[in-house]
Each structure stands twice: as structure tokens, then as C-alpha cells.
Write an enzyme that holds these catalytic residues in place. Structure first.
Site, mmCIF file in Angstrom:
data_model
loop_
_atom_site.group_PDB
_atom_site.id
_atom_site.type_symbol
_atom_site.label_atom_id
_atom_site.label_comp_id
_atom_site.label_asym_id
_atom_site.label_seq_id
_atom_site.Cartn_x
_atom_site.Cartn_y
_atom_site.Cartn_z
ATOM 1 N N ASP A 1 -15.254 40.372 2.039
ATOM 2 C CA ASP A 1 -14.530 39.402 2.882
ATOM 3 C C ASP A 1 -13.207 40.098 3.219
ATOM 4 O O ASP A 1 -12.186 39.849 2.597
ATOM 5 C CB ASP A 1 -14.309 38.116 2.080
ATOM 6 C CG ASP A 1 -13.670 37.016 2.898
ATOM 7 O OD1 ASP A 1 -14.027 36.867 4.069
ATOM 8 O OD2 ASP A 1 -12.793 36.312 2.355
ATOM 9 N N CYS B 1 -12.336 36.291 9.189
ATOM 10 C CA CYS B 1 -11.977 35.065 9.905
ATOM 11 C C CYS B 1 -11.362 35.477 11.241
ATOM 12 O O CYS B 1 -10.364 34.925 11.670
ATOM 13 C CB CYS B 1 -11.073 34.173 9.076
ATOM 14 S SG CYS B 1 -9.717 35.021 8.302
HETATM 15 C C1 SAM Z 1 -9.452 37.532 3.896
HETATM 16 S S1 SAM Z 1 -8.513 37.777 2.465
HETATM 17 C C2 SAM Z 1 -9.674 37.421 1.210
HETATM 18 C C3 SAM Z 1 -9.864 35.962 0.945
HETATM 19 C C4 SAM Z 1 -10.692 35.704 -0.289
HETATM 20 N N1 SAM Z 1 -11.975 36.363 -0.206
HETATM 21 C C5 SAM Z 1 -10.897 34.226 -0.536
HETATM 22 O O1 SAM Z 1 -11.917 33.693 -0.099
HETATM 23 O O2 SAM Z 1 -10.059 33.577 -1.169
HETATM 24 C C6 SAM Z 1 -8.395 39.505 2.394
HETATM 25 C C7 SAM Z 1 -7.834 40.037 1.094
HETATM 26 O O3 SAM Z 1 -7.988 41.457 1.141
HETATM 27 C C8 SAM Z 1 -6.947 42.038 0.401
HETATM 28 N N2 SAM Z 1 -6.919 43.455 0.779
HETATM 29 C C9 SAM Z 1 -6.297 44.045 1.826
HETATM 30 N N3 SAM Z 1 -6.572 45.357 1.823
HETATM 31 C C10 SAM Z 1 -7.386 45.597 0.778
HETATM 32 C C11 SAM Z 1 -8.006 46.739 0.241
HETATM 33 N N4 SAM Z 1 -7.848 47.932 0.803
HETATM 34 N N5 SAM Z 1 -8.746 46.614 -0.869
HETATM 35 C C12 SAM Z 1 -8.911 45.414 -1.460
HETATM 36 N N6 SAM Z 1 -8.348 44.296 -1.000
HETATM 37 C C13 SAM Z 1 -7.610 44.378 0.114
HETATM 38 C C14 SAM Z 1 -5.744 41.211 0.773
HETATM 39 O O4 SAM Z 1 -4.759 41.311 -0.226
HETATM 40 C C15 SAM Z 1 -6.345 39.811 0.883
HETATM 41 O O5 SAM Z 1 -6.153 39.123 -0.324
#
Ligand code: SAM
Length: 768
Positions: free
Chosen positions: A278, A331
């Protein structure tokens, strides 16, 4: 790039570029619902302009929906998002809470009107399994004025605080459902914070017998350290011995090592049955709740996210077992962040992955098929290019050395073979939700692969990796590095160690004895978090796969933040020695392993007393619970309450209890205490509830006092008026009529005494 830094002047006109470039060249003036140009700026309920010309022009060019649907789309995007909530927890307790909503609240919320308009009761979402999800579409302003809805809101707040209800956007619930997680699955949530989907995945792992520990695992990861702590808080509500939280860059997720299956020896990389990617995205599907996106949306931001999204998905695909499933979701509406990422990932995967057809999985959910044709904006002015070749042609004389747009942003030549239509785009106008994109990829078993595949793909893969890296010269090293990636986040790792407690640890043995635990209790799976082996305060339980992982991996490398469930804590003193007590989160894990003498039986009347004060004395309790408490000699017990009088509540409540010399109290936090009280007794009898009631009463009393004072003031004013009138009569007799008391009386006609008083107070405060 931080959203705050994006500077978009959304009232600017677009530059007109000579053909054959396709450019978004409208001088934007806004469009009415009938498509006719209008100069009126749309604003939503917050007064924020909620049209962005580039946004509209870009998505019109992408054809994400038939042109006739734009008015409905924009209207939905401008409306506030309905509240959706999901009843959580183990199957039996969740069903019971759901029944409570249906039997106790729904009837009083049905058939209500406000200002002559019918108010919709909460609606059960048909496509969510067991009907555990509800949607409530009611403006706060209205909610505040309807007592039945206020009571329901209070119930929701209490149960949400206690972790039994989770507020979550409806569309966000889809990916975990598609993954169909079973209790034995090894699962990863690559970008997990704040954790609403992780919570669903944990629930699925626990979907078997409520008291048994799943043999599977959820690795919930996020690269943002602070957000992993939000995740711990969220997942902590569904504390699981099968959960570990890590903090690495998912595109470089470090291989987790586990012992090879016999007869093989040594360590192998852990492979996953289910993965959720996600990924971070531009988030324009969340416009309904993140209204600043209307202002900050940038036409090329999606291109900027594409590379990271693709790298995360590819890393996930690599960690998946053959036959396993990976869900990709964003999203965002943008095909560059969605279909383009899927197409590139499938093409780089040696025919190992296919898009699964999930169209019949959630009957009732309205979705749009993924697209096979899209275009790419190559600059901030909105110049669109349909193919990478056109883009290269346009760029051939360019001296601009800034980052180039990746070829994988465009539809590949074999786009027609990829079945992108199996991906699902959810549009807000279809079922009053946010916008969302989700697809499910299946890694085919090796036996399903055509024999020629392996050779063709090496060159394809090289090309793609070269593109992602951007530097052909560095390709080799990076490809090697990907075989054994180093977890990356930046920042040091300084977590307390996770130390499994030796089975012959004397303190632990002594402590466990006092808890009436059976030999079946898996004391070999307990760990404490401390740098000193002898210091045991909080004790966590994991399942065996988690223990294996902790024993065979450098936890600093996988940046482990948290794992397991806190089941026992020590509340002793150095003088008195260890005094272990059960933790509320771990009760279901303790229950199968506690001797009958470790459980006390209580009635709902006893429960009410236990909820109403923190340490009621034995004397306050009714029999036979009082005598049972007196006869015990230990301190830590579980108490079992059968809610026999209730039609709906049939599950027993099992709660941790601390027994002192002459009193016994529940080991429940304030929120869980209040929620339980409201659920069983229809009111919050807890000390916190009483405080709240007292505060509310005090406020009411103050308001009443103010009313009385105001009434006195009105009376005094009236008296003064009368005196004045008397004088005026005297004067009028000589000088004719003026605006006097009659006007005031007319203005206040029909107002209650309180309203009059209030109006006097308001008037007073305005004047004073
Ligand atoms: C769309 S949100 C996820 C929402 C979560 N799956 C939920 O349903 O509550 C994207 C997440 O990806 C994280 N993120 C951004 N870059 C990333 C990376 N390179 N590796 C892992 N996580 C990452 C962000 O910190 C953020 O929390």
C-alpha cells in the site's frame, strides 16, 4: 517532496505549445455541471476552492471516466466523506458488538427527521464480510442536535477508544480482504503506518479459534520511525504474538533469515505467502478529507512517485513465495502511479506474475476496470506525450539535465497482454467513498512457467533495473546489492533489546507459579525488553516463528521496533520481591493455560461494582464472589463474568483482576472500563464516567446559575423598563410614541424563558 513545498498557481493559464505536442491548453475559468464555462470558483463546505484546472484537465485527458460523469465525480469529491467504521476483534466478540449495534442502536436511529428532512440511519456495507462495516453520513452540526445520534456517537467513541471499533476509510478496507489471509500465512505489510490495514491483516491471522495462537506472522513495516510508533499504538489494540513491527525502506527490505527445512541445513531467506504494498502516493483520491490537495496538486508529482512505488512493488514480488499473492494499492487516481507501476513490475518479473481476476470477490462493490491506455505529463506546464518515443523525440535537443521521466511511466508495447483491466479503480461517485486503486498479483508456481521464460527475462530485467537506477554504469553493483539489500531508513537504531527469558530463570519460574498457570503455558516463548538479563518487568509472548526470527537475525538490521503481546507485568518492589500480574491484552492467550483455581466467577452485579471503583473492598461485593475473594491467597487472577441477563451479550467477559489484602480491582485501563460499562449497563459507571458526568453536571449547574442570574437581570431590566415606561408614559402624554417595551415584547414573543435569559446574556456580553 513535502506537500507544503509544492507551489501551484491554480488560477494561471497553461502555456500553449505548438502542435504536435498535446498540451492542456485550456484557459481555465471553471466549468459548471453542464460543462459550460463559468467564472464562478467552486468552494466546498470549508470554503476552500475545490477545483483545480490542471487536475481536471489531466484526468479528462486520461479518460479515467466517461466525460458525462465529471459533474457527479466533482460533486462527490467536494462533499464531506461519510464516516465508516469497522467492528474489530475476534469473530465471536465482533459479531456480538455488531448485534448490539443492530438491536440496541439501529431502531432508535431509524425514521428520524431533522428540519423536515429524513435522516439516514447507519448503513451496513453489503460487500464487507459478516456485515462488520457501517457507513454514517451525517453532518456534525446535525448530529449534535439529535440525541439518539449523540448517544450512538458516544458508544462509537467509547468502543473506538477501547479498540473494539476502528474508524477507517471504506475503500482502504479492500486490499486486506483480497489477500484472504489465513492463520498460518507469513504476511508482510510493506508500508504499514498508521496501521488500519495491518489491523485487518492481524484480525485475519487470528480468524481461527479465538484463543489459539496463529502459526503465521505479520511483519508490519514503515520507513518513517515516528509512524512506526503510531503503528504500534494501532496494532497494540489488536495485540498479537504473531506481529512484528519494523522500520526500513521497503524498497530495500532486508532479507529475514530462518533455518532451512530439513534435510537442508543453514539459513534461508523467509518468503511470504501474502504481501501488501500500500505504497506512498500523491493521494489525490483522498481529496474529500485532505482538502489542501485541491490547492497543492501537481501535474508531475505522480511521475515523481512512480519509481519508488515500482521499487517497493518489485522488492515485495521478490520476497513472495510461488503461489503467493501481493496486493498493490494507492489512494491516487493517476495511471502513472497505478497501471504503469503494475505493467512495469509484471514485465520485469519473468512472466512469474499475473494479475488475478478478483471481480467476483466482493459482490456489491462497484469498481472500474484498470486502463490500458494513458498519457504522461512531461513538464509542469502539462505537456502530454502518449509514448516514450515521442517524449525522447521532444527531448533530443534539450539541454535540461534534470531528472528524466522514466520509460516505465508509459504503457508498454505489450500492454494488451497484461490484463490491466483486472485492476480496480474505485471512483467516489459510485458509492460515496474516496477514490482508490487496487490490484492483486499472483506469483505463479514454478511448474506453471513456460520453459523459455527464464532466459528472455534476464535482459528485460537488466534494462528495467538500468532505468530505475538511471545510471547504466552502476547497474551491476545495484543488481548484486538487491540480492542482499541492506535495510535503509537513515537514523540510528537504538531500541531496547528483545531478550527471550531462559526457561530455568528463577525469577520467572517463581513469578509464574503465583499465576496458577498450567505446564502447557508456552513459557519458552516469553521475552522481556531490557538490556540486563536479570531485569524482568514487562513480559511479552510471541509465537514460535517470531522467536525463530529473533534468534537468527540481527534485529538492528531489520530495525525491529516491537513484537509480540504483553501478557504479564511485574508490580513487585525490591523489598517484597516479584509480583506478576496479567495484562488485559494477553488474557485470551493466558486463558487456555490457566488452572481452574486461577479463575474467579462473578455476576454482572459484581462487575458493576468492579467497574464503578478502582479497588472495591471484599465487603462491597455480593456473595458468592465476596467469599471467593476472601478465600483466595494469591494476588493475580482472571475473573469470568457471564452476562446471563442479556439477550444480545452472550460471550463471557474474562478480565484480569488484582487482589489485595481486603480489596480487589480490575486491571483495565480507563477507556476499556468505560466501554465495557456502557456496553453491559448502558451507562458509564466507571470513576472516569462519573467525573465526566460530574463535570457535565457542573457545567449544566453553571449554565443554570447563569440562566437564573440572567433571568434576574431580565427582571431587573423589565422593572427598569417599567419604571422607564412609567416615565415614558408621562413623557408620551406630551411627546407622542417611540420604540418602547412593546417592540421588545414582540421580539421575544414565542421565546422560552431560558432563550430570553440567554438573549439577555448575549446582549449583555455584546454590550459589556
Ligand atoms: C499510504 S500510507 C500507508 C497506509 C497504511 N497502509 C494504512 O492502511 O494505514 C504509505 C506509508 O508508506 C510509508 N513509506 C514511504 N516511503 C516508504 C518506503 N520507502 N518504505 C516503506 N514505507 C514507506 C509512509 O511513511 C506511509 O506511512
Amino acid at each position: 517532496m513535502g506537500r507544503g513545498k509544492v507551489k501551484v498557481n491554480f488560477l494561471c493559464s497553461f502555456d500553449v505549445v505548438a502542435k504536435p505536442d498535446r498540451v492542456l491548453q485550456k484557459q481555465y475559468k471553471g466549468k459548471g455541471d453542464n460543462g459550460a464555462a463559468t467564472t464562478t470558483k467552486r468552494t466546498n463546505e470549508w470554503g476552500v476552492p475545490s477545483e483545480n484546472p490542471k487536475f481536471r484537465a489531466y484526468y479528462e485527458a486520461q479518460n479515467i471516466m466517461p466525460a458525462a460523469e465529471w459533474p457527479a465525480f466533482i460533486n462527490s469529491m467536494m462533499a464531506p466523506l461519510p464516516t465508516t467504521f469497522r467492528v474489530t476483534g475476534s469473530r465471536a466478540t465482533a459479531q456480538e458488538l455488531n448485534e448490539l449495534i443492530k438491536a440496541q442502536y439501529l431502531p432508535s436511529l431509524t425514521g428520524i427527521t431533522f428540519e423536515d428532512q429524513p435522516i439516514d440511519p447507519p448503513k451496513q456495507i453489503s460487500w464487507y464480510p459478516q456485515g462488520l462495516v457501517w457507513q454514517l453520513n451525517l453532518a456534525k452540526r446535525v448530529l449534535r442536535k439529535l440525541p439518539e445520534f449523540r448517544a450512538f456517537q458516544l458508544f462509537l467513541v467509547y468502543e473506538t477508544d477501547a479498540g473494539n471499533i476502528s474508524r477507517q476509510e471504506l475503500v482502504s478496507m479492500i486490499p486486506p480482504l483480497l489477500l484472504d489471509v489465513q492463520p498460518h500465512h507469513i504476511v508482510m505489510d510493506m508500508c504499514a503506518a498508521p496501521g488500519s490495514k495491518s489491523a485487518q491483516l492481524i484480525e485475519a491471522l487470528h480468524s481461527g479459534d479465538a484463543e489459539s495462537i496463529p502459526s503465521g506472522l505479520l511483519v508490519a513495516n514503515d520507513s518513517d520511525y515516528k509512524r512506526t510508533h503510531m503503528l504500534v499504538h494501532q496494532a497494540g489494540r489488536l495485540a498479537s504474538p504473531a506481529l512484528m513491527v519494523t522500520n526500513v525502506d521497503a524498497s530495500h527490505f532486508t532479507n529475514i533469515k530462518v533455518p532451512a527445512e530439513p534435510p537442508n541445513t543453514g539459513l534461508v531467506n523467509l518468503k511470504f505467502d501474502r504481501i501488501l504494498a500500500d505504497v506512498p502516493c500523491t493521494g489525490d483520491g483522498t481529496l474529500r478529507k485532505n482538502i489542501n490537495i485541491w490547492r497543492d496538486w501537481s501535474i508531475t508529482a505522480g511521475n515523481g512517485m512512480h519509481s519508488l512505488q515500482l521499487r517497493i512493488l518489485l522488492r515485495g514480488m521478490k520476497m513472495l513465495k510461488p503461489g503467493g499473492l501481493i496486493a498493490y494499492s494507492t489512494c491516487s487516481l493517476n495511471p502513472v502511479e497505478n497501471e504503469a507501476v503494475l505493467a512495469a513490475a509484471i514485465n520485469q518479473s519473468s512472466d512469474e506474475f499475473v494479475l488475478a481476476d478478483v471481480s467476483d470477490r466482493l459482490p456489491g462493490l462497484v469498481t472500474r476496470p484498470g486502463m490500458s491506455k494513458w498519457t504522461v505529463a512531461i513538464d509542469r506546464e502539462g505537456t502530454l506525450k502518449d509514448t516514450f518515443a515521442e517524449y525522447e523525440e521532444a527531448m533530443k535537443d534539450s539541454t535540461d539535465t534534470r531528472k528524466r521521466v522514466l520509460e516505465s511511466c508509459w504503457p508498454p508495447q505489450d500492454v494488451g497482454d497484461l490484463h490491466l483491466e483486472r485492476a480496480m479503480r474505485i471512483l467516489p461517485q459510485d458509492q460515496d467513498t474516496g477514490a482508490f486503486f487496487v490490484a492483486l498479483l499472483r506469483k505463479v508456481a514454478k511448474t506453471e512457467l513456460p520453459s523459455s521464460t527464464a532466459q528472455d527475462t534476464t535482459s528485460q530485467k537488466r534494462k528495467a533495473e538500468e532505468e530505475l537506477d538511471g545510471q547504466p554504469g552502476q547497474k551491476r553493483a545495484k543488481v548484486e546489492a538487491e540480492e542482499e539489500p541492506e535495510g535503509q531508513t537513515g537514523g540510528t537504531y537504538a531500541e531496547q533489546p528483545f531478550r527471550y527469558i531462559a526457561e530455568d530463570n528463577a525469577q520467572m519460574q517463581e513469578g509464574l507459579k503465583t499465576l496458577n498457570l498450567l505446564p502447557s503455558f508456552p513459557s519458552n516463548l516469553l521475552f522481556a525488553r531490557s538490556s540486563k538479563a536479570e531485569s524482568i518487568r514487562s513480559v511479552y509472548l510471541t509465537n514460535s516463528i517470531l522467536k525463530t526470527i529473533l534468534q537468527h537475525n540481527d534485529i538492528a538490521k531489520i530495525r525491529l521496533i516491537n513484537c509480540g503481546t504483553k501478557v504479564i507485568a511485574d508490580h513487585g518492589t525490591p523489598q517484597a520481591g516479584k509480583a506478576f500480574r496479567f495484562m488485559h491484552d494477553g488474557v485470551s492467550l493466558i486463558l487456555p493455560h490457566i488452572k481452574p483455581e486461577g479463575i474467579l466467577h462473578a455476576s454482572t452485579a459484581n462487575l458493576k461494582i468492579l467497574l464503578a471503583s478502582y479497588n472495591p473492598t471484599f465487603e462491597e461485593q455480593e456473595e458468592p464472589f465476596r467469599t471467593a475473594l476472601r478465600n483466595k491467597t494469591g494476588t493475580s487472577y482472571l475473573v469470568r463474568v457471564e452476562p446471563t441477563e442479556s439477550e444480545i451479550l452472550k460471550q463471557p467477559f474474562i478480565l484480569p483482576l488484582w487482589r489485595a489484602a481486603a480489596s480487589a480491582g480490575l486491571l483495565l485501563d480507563k477507556k476499556a472500563r468505560s466501554a465495557l460499562s456502557l456496553r453491559v449497563f448502558g451507562e458509564d459507571v466507571s470513576p472516569a464516567g462519573k467525573d465526566q458526568e460530574k463535570n457535565a453536571k457542573e457545567k449544566e449547574d453553571k449554565a443554570e446559575e447563569a440562566d437564573v442570574e440572567a433571568a434576574v437581570a431580565v427582571e431587573e431590566a423589565e422593572l427598569a423598563d417599567l419604571e422607564l415606561e412609567d416615565k415614558r408614559v408621562d413623557i408620551e402624554e406630551t411627546a407622542g410614541p417611540e420604540r418602547g417595551d412593546a417592540d421588545v415584547r414582540e421580539e421575544t414573543a414565542g421565546m422560552t424563558q431560558t432563550e430570553i435569559s440567554q438573549s439577555a446574556v448575549v446582549q449583555g456580553s455584546l454590550e459589556g
